[in-house]
Design an enzyme around this catalytic site. Sequence first.
Site, PDB file in Angstrom:
ATOM      1  N   GLN A 156       0.845  -1.164  -0.035  1.00 33.97           N
ATOM      2  CA  GLN A 156      -0.035  -0.247   0.150  1.00 33.97           C
ATOM      3  C   GLN A 156       0.684   1.302  -0.098  1.00 33.97           C
ATOM      4  OE1 GLN A 156      -3.393   0.270  -0.417  1.00 33.97           O
ATOM      5  NE2 GLN A 156      -2.771  -1.751  -1.077  1.00 33.97           N
ATOM      6  N   HIS A 216       1.801   3.169  -3.357  1.00 36.02           N
ATOM      7  CA  HIS A 216       0.922   3.922  -4.261  1.00 36.02           C
ATOM      8  C   HIS A 216       1.392   5.210  -4.306  1.00 36.02           C
ATOM      9  CE1 HIS A 216      -2.277   1.298  -5.379  1.00 36.02           C
ATOM     10  NE2 HIS A 216      -2.424   0.696  -4.061  1.00 36.02           N
ATOM     11  N   GLU A 257      -9.376   1.523   4.971  1.00 33.63           N
ATOM     12  CA  GLU A 257      -9.803   1.223   3.592  1.00 33.63           C
ATOM     13  C   GLU A 257      -9.422  -0.426   3.393  1.00 33.63           C
ATOM     14  OE1 GLU A 257      -8.565   2.105  -1.068  1.00 33.63           O
ATOM     15  OE2 GLU A 257      -7.162   2.387   0.518  1.00 33.63           O
ATOM     16  N   HIS A 258      -8.498  -0.812   3.793  1.00 33.87           N
ATOM     17  CA  HIS A 258      -8.071  -2.167   3.624  1.00 33.87           C
ATOM     18  C   HIS A 258      -7.527  -2.751   5.058  1.00 33.87           C
ATOM     19  CE1 HIS A 258      -6.754  -0.580  -0.382  1.00 33.87           C
ATOM     20  NE2 HIS A 258      -7.693  -1.645  -0.762  1.00 33.87           N
ATOM     21  N   ASP A 303      -7.018  -6.349  -5.049  1.00 39.44           N
ATOM     22  CA  ASP A 303      -6.638  -5.185  -5.886  1.00 39.44           C
ATOM     23  C   ASP A 303      -6.938  -5.299  -7.226  1.00 39.44           C
ATOM     24  OD1 ASP A 303      -6.325  -2.782  -4.014  1.00 39.44           O
ATOM     25  OD2 ASP A 303      -3.996  -2.973  -4.421  1.00 39.44           O
ATOM     26  N   HIS A 347     -54.508  16.130   1.799  1.00 39.72           N
ATOM     27  CA  HIS A 347     -53.849  14.462   1.757  1.00 39.72           C
ATOM     28  C   HIS A 347     -55.058  13.373   2.184  1.00 39.72           C
ATOM     29  CE1 HIS A 347     -49.972  16.232   1.441  1.00 39.72           C
ATOM     30  NE2 HIS A 347     -49.475  14.902   1.769  1.00 39.72           N
TER      31      HIS A 347
END
Length: 427
Positions: A259, A262, A326-327, A360, A419
């Site tokens: 990770q 990235h 996230e992960h 991924d 109504h």
Amino acid sequence: MLKKHSFLELTDSEIDRLVTRNSDDTNAIQDTVLHIIDQVRNQGDSALIELTRKFDKVNLNALFLDKDEIADLATTITRDQQRALEIAFQNIHKFHSAQLRKERTVETMPGVKCWREVRPIEKVGLYIPGGSAVLPSTLLMLGIPARIAGCREIIVCSPPQKSGKINGFVAYCLQLLKIERVYLVGGAQAVAAMAYGTDTIPRVDKIFGPGNQFVTKAKSIIQSISNVSIDMPAGPSEVLVIADDSAQPSFVAADLLAQAEHGPDSQAVLVATSDDIIQKVNEELKKQLEILPRAEITRMAIANSYAVLVNDLKEALQFSNRYAPEHLILETDEWQSLTNLILNAGSVFLGHLTPESAGDYASGTNHTLPTSGYARSYSGVSVDSFVKKITFQHINKQGLEQLGFTVETLAELEGLHAHKNAVSIRK
């Protein structure tokens, strides 16, 4: 290497500061993005060409590639590479196809039937990041559920490479998805172009895709100032690994680095049950970093990361739920007893042989996931992200007799007599 914090020694406010990432305290990112959005909204294509020259250092003659150019680029990759993309396509398609299900009709009382039907979002925009790493896998993760959902128009934006084109991997994915045009625009300007439309790029109803802090900020701003929606805030990548004595330090380090590579604003967090694990993982990080082609970028992300020492796995999950990664990777023999304790996470990877990189690329699950703590309230992309669910109801004579009094009474107590009359007049 990873700086260590002891969970028991951290106050609530210190934990809050620790789990906060990618903040924009000075509004510098917001101000830049607002300027870009305004520029694109007012100047259209000319702004996109200028911003591409400024940020990507590319002079474009056209803002898109068509079917023939895409086909030519797709031939530049090997058959083995094509086959890998095809297998990923098949697995992702198989997993997401199961998400599109017809719901049953419910008779809430005799003569009153209610149900929901799925309709695709007509025009969607997919942002495929470029920059230091071009991500064909993201195109599959977004394009496949869009196709399954039945979206009528799929607009793809991705920043150009130095050649002024895209790479062969993205081109081949476009062919697999039967998408015949790609727009050569990146960053916040791509988000703005899809939100407002230009002479070249069509306006869409919803924007999808991860990106850097500028892309994420642009998506959030667009959602607040226009009637275009977004999938979720999906910014710089992050992972949290929970490890106990059963974990392989080399595996843990590899997952953290996967990770971290990235980008420099990515984050990799280790939550470990002993000092020994943290020390061994740090040793492995040093060793594995040395041979990575993206070592410089990865080292910057690791400097932005840390380790947390906890007493046991339950305490590890307490911290993880505060972080909302996230992960999330559970590198422990005991993962089966822990899954019910997971409250906040984008995607979870269980056991020693389930690397995050499988998700991924090709296991089948989607890798477009909420970051920066948004996993507390958002899910990752799925077919549901590309559809609307419209409610229907039908009432017959018996149903009106059964339900009418209740509706009349509730309308009257709210003081909404028209109504009430809409029911009374039908009796």
